[in-house]
Design an enzyme around this catalytic site. Structure first.
Site, PDB file in Angstrom:
ATOM      1  N   HIS A 133      -8.257   7.763  10.819  1.00 35.91           N
ATOM      2  CA  HIS A 133      -7.737   6.483  10.822  1.00 35.91           C
ATOM      3  C   HIS A 133      -6.330   6.247  10.953  1.00 35.91           C
ATOM      4  CE1 HIS A 133     -11.774   4.693   9.404  1.00 35.91           C
ATOM      5  NE2 HIS A 133     -11.969   4.983  10.558  1.00 35.91           N
TER       6      HIS A 133
ATOM      7  N   ASN B 111     -20.794  10.144  -4.657  1.00 30.91           N
ATOM      8  CA  ASN B 111     -20.549   8.873  -4.835  1.00 30.91           C
ATOM      9  C   ASN B 111     -21.138   8.117  -5.967  1.00 30.91           C
ATOM     10  OD1 ASN B 111     -20.170   5.924  -4.158  1.00 30.91           O
ATOM     11  ND2 ASN B 111     -19.926   6.383  -1.808  1.00 30.91           N
TER      12      ASN B 111
ATOM     13  N   CYS C 211       5.792   2.562  17.873  1.00 28.06           N
ATOM     14  CA  CYS C 211       6.790   1.409  18.358  1.00 28.06           C
ATOM     15  C   CYS C 211       5.639   0.590  19.291  1.00 28.06           C
ATOM     16  CB  CYS C 211       7.808   2.272  19.695  1.00 28.06           C
ATOM     17  SG  CYS C 211       8.400   1.204  20.735  1.00 28.06           S
TER      18      CYS C 211
ATOM     19  N   CYS D 285      11.676   0.631  15.672  1.00 27.01           N
ATOM     20  CA  CYS D 285      11.818   1.987  16.075  1.00 27.01           C
ATOM     21  C   CYS D 285      13.311   2.321  16.262  1.00 27.01           C
ATOM     22  CB  CYS D 285      10.844   2.228  17.080  1.00 27.01           C
ATOM     23  SG  CYS D 285      11.478   1.667  18.800  1.00 27.01           S
TER      24      CYS D 285
ATOM     25  N   ARG E 113       0.677  -1.253  -0.052  1.00 30.19           N
ATOM     26  CA  ARG E 113       0.071   0.054   0.088  1.00 30.19           C
ATOM     27  C   ARG E 113       1.013   1.161   0.017  1.00 30.19           C
ATOM     28  NH1 ARG E 113      -4.162  -0.424   4.688  1.00 30.19           N
ATOM     29  NH2 ARG E 113      -4.696   1.648   3.699  1.00 30.19           N
TER      30      ARG E 113
HETATM   31  N1  APR Z   1     -15.550   8.776  -6.722  1.00 33.48           N
HETATM   32  C1  APR Z   1     -16.472   8.788  -5.315  1.00 33.48           C
HETATM   33  N2  APR Z   1     -16.797   7.666  -4.939  1.00 33.48           N
HETATM   34  C2  APR Z   1     -16.196   6.365  -5.166  1.00 33.48           C
HETATM   35  C3  APR Z   1     -15.236   6.435  -6.105  1.00 33.48           C
HETATM   36  C4  APR Z   1     -15.202   7.573  -7.129  1.00 33.48           C
HETATM   37  N3  APR Z   1     -14.404   7.697  -8.078  1.00 33.48           N
HETATM   38  N4  APR Z   1     -14.828   5.182  -6.402  1.00 33.48           N
HETATM   39  C5  APR Z   1     -15.471   4.331  -5.517  1.00 33.48           C
HETATM   40  N5  APR Z   1     -16.345   5.210  -4.538  1.00 33.48           N
HETATM   41  C6  APR Z   1     -17.098   4.993  -3.382  1.00 33.48           C
HETATM   42  C7  APR Z   1     -17.582   3.607  -3.483  1.00 33.48           C
HETATM   43  O1  APR Z   1     -18.998   3.713  -4.138  1.00 33.48           O
HETATM   44  C8  APR Z   1     -17.692   3.488  -1.872  1.00 33.48           C
HETATM   45  O2  APR Z   1     -19.150   3.900  -1.603  1.00 33.48           O
HETATM   46  O3  APR Z   1     -16.025   4.992  -2.337  1.00 33.48           O
HETATM   47  C9  APR Z   1     -16.700   4.160  -1.315  1.00 33.48           C
HETATM   48  C10 APR Z   1     -15.463   3.252  -0.849  1.00 33.48           C
HETATM   49  O4  APR Z   1     -15.939   2.524   0.478  1.00 33.48           O
HETATM   50  P1  APR Z   1     -14.766   1.719   1.149  1.00 33.48           P
HETATM   51  O5  APR Z   1     -14.210   0.878   0.237  1.00 33.48           O
HETATM   52  O6  APR Z   1     -15.831   0.950   2.172  1.00 33.48           O
HETATM   53  O7  APR Z   1     -13.765   2.787   1.773  1.00 33.48           O
HETATM   54  P2  APR Z   1     -14.391   3.600   3.164  1.00 33.48           P
HETATM   55  O8  APR Z   1     -15.622   4.027   3.099  1.00 33.48           O
HETATM   56  O9  APR Z   1     -13.134   4.783   3.056  1.00 33.48           O
HETATM   57  O10 APR Z   1     -14.005   2.641   4.284  1.00 33.48           O
HETATM   58  C11 APR Z   1     -13.775   3.038   5.605  1.00 33.48           C
HETATM   59  O11 APR Z   1     -13.211   1.027   6.354  1.00 33.48           O
HETATM   60  O12 APR Z   1     -11.564  -0.725   6.009  1.00 33.48           O
HETATM   61  C12 APR Z   1     -11.722   0.429   6.713  1.00 33.48           C
HETATM   62  O13 APR Z   1     -10.101   1.650   7.600  1.00 33.48           O
HETATM   63  C13 APR Z   1     -10.628   1.277   6.160  1.00 33.48           C
HETATM   64  O14 APR Z   1     -10.681   4.037   6.023  1.00 33.48           O
HETATM   65  C14 APR Z   1     -11.328   2.556   5.772  1.00 33.48           C
HETATM   66  C15 APR Z   1     -12.759   2.443   6.418  1.00 33.48           C
END
Ligand code: APR
Length: 243
Positions: free
Chosen positions: A120, A215, A128, A149, A71
């Site tokens: 997050h 979204n 550490c 560390c 990542r």
């Molecule tokens: N523009 C806008 N939204 C988008 C795009 C885009 N190009 N591509 C994907 N998405 C949306 C998806 O539809 C989805 O609703 O982004 C969202 C991603 O959702 P997740 O993958 O669940 O990510 P997130 O909501 O940030 O997860 C929150 O969960 O696993 C933990 O720590 C991790 O910070 C993360 C947290």
């Protein structure tokens, strides 16, 4: 052509002088950083229990670090996209743009945004495991896995893992933010999986912010928003925001 309601929303966002923005992995998707719950997201090919928990780290720290190294490499090579840049541009017009991000990447910073709260943690910070001290290491790749560390102890990523609570200071800062009077709250690129994200959004709305979701997909927050822009963050924020 968009109706009067859409025009008024577009105008409200463009004219906003106090913008609160909650972002998730979707805001970085167009930079090539994988999301988590999308069809091609991390949690579709990996189990979070194997990579993002204290138990997984205790069992095999090197295995967890190999995922974070992957990542870190992706984020290191990624560039801010039009969404990150549009938020920074809006701030440059003199508007206040306060960003609460769930992302551990630094793409908002690299785009030039100045008010960012990482709820997050950060993929560039390590903690550490002995004394909890936090330090930054941006080397890609890291010289050794698991990294150590400055005092020679094993270090973990300084990110919030499954089953862990948020840093109380972060929670307090977010709680204060969402109680301030913002004109608009943009919720961009998040499933709003976590209750605290939903509660923060609803609190800001209750304090008078126009709640706009950006979204391509419907989320658990969609029923509560004032307006939903069904599109990708890059194009939507580029068109929506001033500057
Ligand atoms: N523009 C806008 N939204 C988008 C795009 C885009 N190009 N591509 C994907 N998405 C949306 C998806 O539809 C989805 O609703 O982004 C969202 C991603 O959702 P997740 O993958 O669940 O990510 P997130 O909501 O940030 O997860 C929150 O969960 O696993 C933990 O720590 C991790 O910070 C993360 C947290």
């Amino acid at each position: 052509m968009p109706g009067p309601e859409v025009n008024s929303v577009l105008r409200a966002v463009r004219d906003a002088r106090r913008l609160l923005v909650i972002t998730g992995a979707g805001v970085s998707a167009q930079s090539g950083v994988p999301t988590f719950r999308d069809p091609n997201g991390w949690w579709k090919t990996h189990r979070p229990e194997d990579l993002a928990t204290q138990a997984a780290f205790d069992k095999d720290p090197a295995e967890v670090w190999r995922w974070y190294e992957l990542r870190r490499d992706i984020i290191h090579r990624a560039e801010p996209n039009a969404a990150h840049r549009a938020l920074a541009r809006a701030e440059a017009t003199g508007a206040r743009v306060a960003i609460v991000t769930q992302n551990v990447d630094d793409l908002h910073e690299r785009a030039g945004s100045g008010e960012i709260l990482h709820v997050h943690g950060s993929i560039w910070q390590l903690k550490c495991v002995v004394d909890g001290s936090i330090y930054e290491d941006r080397q890609v790749p890291l010289p050794e896995i698991p990294p150590r560390c400055p005092r020679g102890h094993i270090a973990r990523p300084n990110v919030v893992w499954w089953g862990e609570g948020l840093d109380p200071e972060i929670t307090a800062r977010a709680g204060c933010l969402v109680n301030e009077p913002f004109d608009v709250l943009l919720v961009v690129g998040t499933e709003a999986t976590f209750e605290y994200i939903r509660q923060w959004a609803l609190r800001a709305k209750a304090r008078g912010a126009l709640l706009v979701e950006v979204n391509p997909r419907v989320t658990s927050l969609t029923p509560d928003v004032d307006h939903r822009i069904a599109g990708e963050a890059g194009e939507a924020l580029d068109a929506l925001l001033p500057g």
